[in-house]
Design an enzyme around this catalytic site. Sequence first.
Site, PDB file in Angstrom:
ATOM      1  N   LYS A 251       1.017   4.118  -2.807  1.00 59.90           N
ATOM      2  CA  LYS A 251       0.825   5.485  -2.724  1.00 59.90           C
ATOM      3  C   LYS A 251       1.983   6.352  -3.381  1.00 59.90           C
ATOM      4  O   LYS A 251       1.955   7.352  -3.630  1.00 59.90           O
ATOM      5  CB  LYS A 251       0.286   5.922  -1.260  1.00 59.90           C
ATOM      6  CG  LYS A 251      -1.044   5.346  -0.955  1.00 59.90           C
ATOM      7  CD  LYS A 251      -2.047   6.338  -1.250  1.00 59.90           C
ATOM      8  CE  LYS A 251      -3.357   5.888  -1.036  1.00 59.90           C
ATOM      9  NZ  LYS A 251      -4.123   6.737  -0.293  1.00 59.90           N
TER      10      LYS A 251
ATOM     11  N   TYR B 204       0.867  -1.286   0.166  1.00 59.17           N
ATOM     12  CA  TYR B 204      -0.046  -0.025   0.003  1.00 59.17           C
ATOM     13  C   TYR B 204       0.832   1.222  -0.080  1.00 59.17           C
ATOM     14  O   TYR B 204       0.597   2.230  -0.900  1.00 59.17           O
ATOM     15  CB  TYR B 204      -1.050  -0.084   1.226  1.00 59.17           C
ATOM     16  CG  TYR B 204      -1.774   1.132   1.399  1.00 59.17           C
ATOM     17  CD1 TYR B 204      -2.936   1.420   0.616  1.00 59.17           C
ATOM     18  CD2 TYR B 204      -1.223   2.279   2.317  1.00 59.17           C
ATOM     19  CE1 TYR B 204      -3.686   2.588   0.854  1.00 59.17           C
ATOM     20  CE2 TYR B 204      -2.099   3.197   2.312  1.00 59.17           C
ATOM     21  CZ  TYR B 204      -3.607   3.624   1.630  1.00 59.17           C
ATOM     22  OH  TYR B 204      -4.043   4.625   1.783  1.00 59.17           O
TER      23      TYR B 204
ATOM     24  N   THR C 140     -16.529   6.230   8.006  1.00 63.27           N
ATOM     25  CA  THR C 140     -16.486   4.775   8.268  1.00 63.27           C
ATOM     26  C   THR C 140     -16.711   4.295   7.032  1.00 63.27           C
ATOM     27  O   THR C 140     -17.765   4.414   6.435  1.00 63.27           O
ATOM     28  CB  THR C 140     -16.991   4.212   9.457  1.00 63.27           C
ATOM     29  OG1 THR C 140     -16.624   4.847  10.750  1.00 63.27           O
ATOM     30  CG2 THR C 140     -16.744   2.760   9.591  1.00 63.27           C
TER      31      THR C 140
END
Length: 92
Positions: free
Chosen positions: A17, A13, A48
Amino acid sequence: NLFQNPVVPYHDYTAGKAALLSLTRTLSHDLGPDNITVNMISGGLLRTTDASSATPEAVFELIAQNTPLRRVTTPEEFADAALFFASPWARA
């Protein structure tokens, strides 16, 4: 923000990014002279979603304490930013 402050070991991840940020910066540098804007929005942990539904409240509180607005972004707020950058108002 995880690739700038890797508090959890999400190697794939954070690498992804970082690559997107680099691509955004180089494309904006290359395309700017042609009056083409390139932007990247990076929501991080949103409050959320399905992906953050199991996140403990303490994590949300920690993130909120380390942001200028002292809160965690919602999916609706993230969508607002995406719409802005896709609009003519983001021309500069």
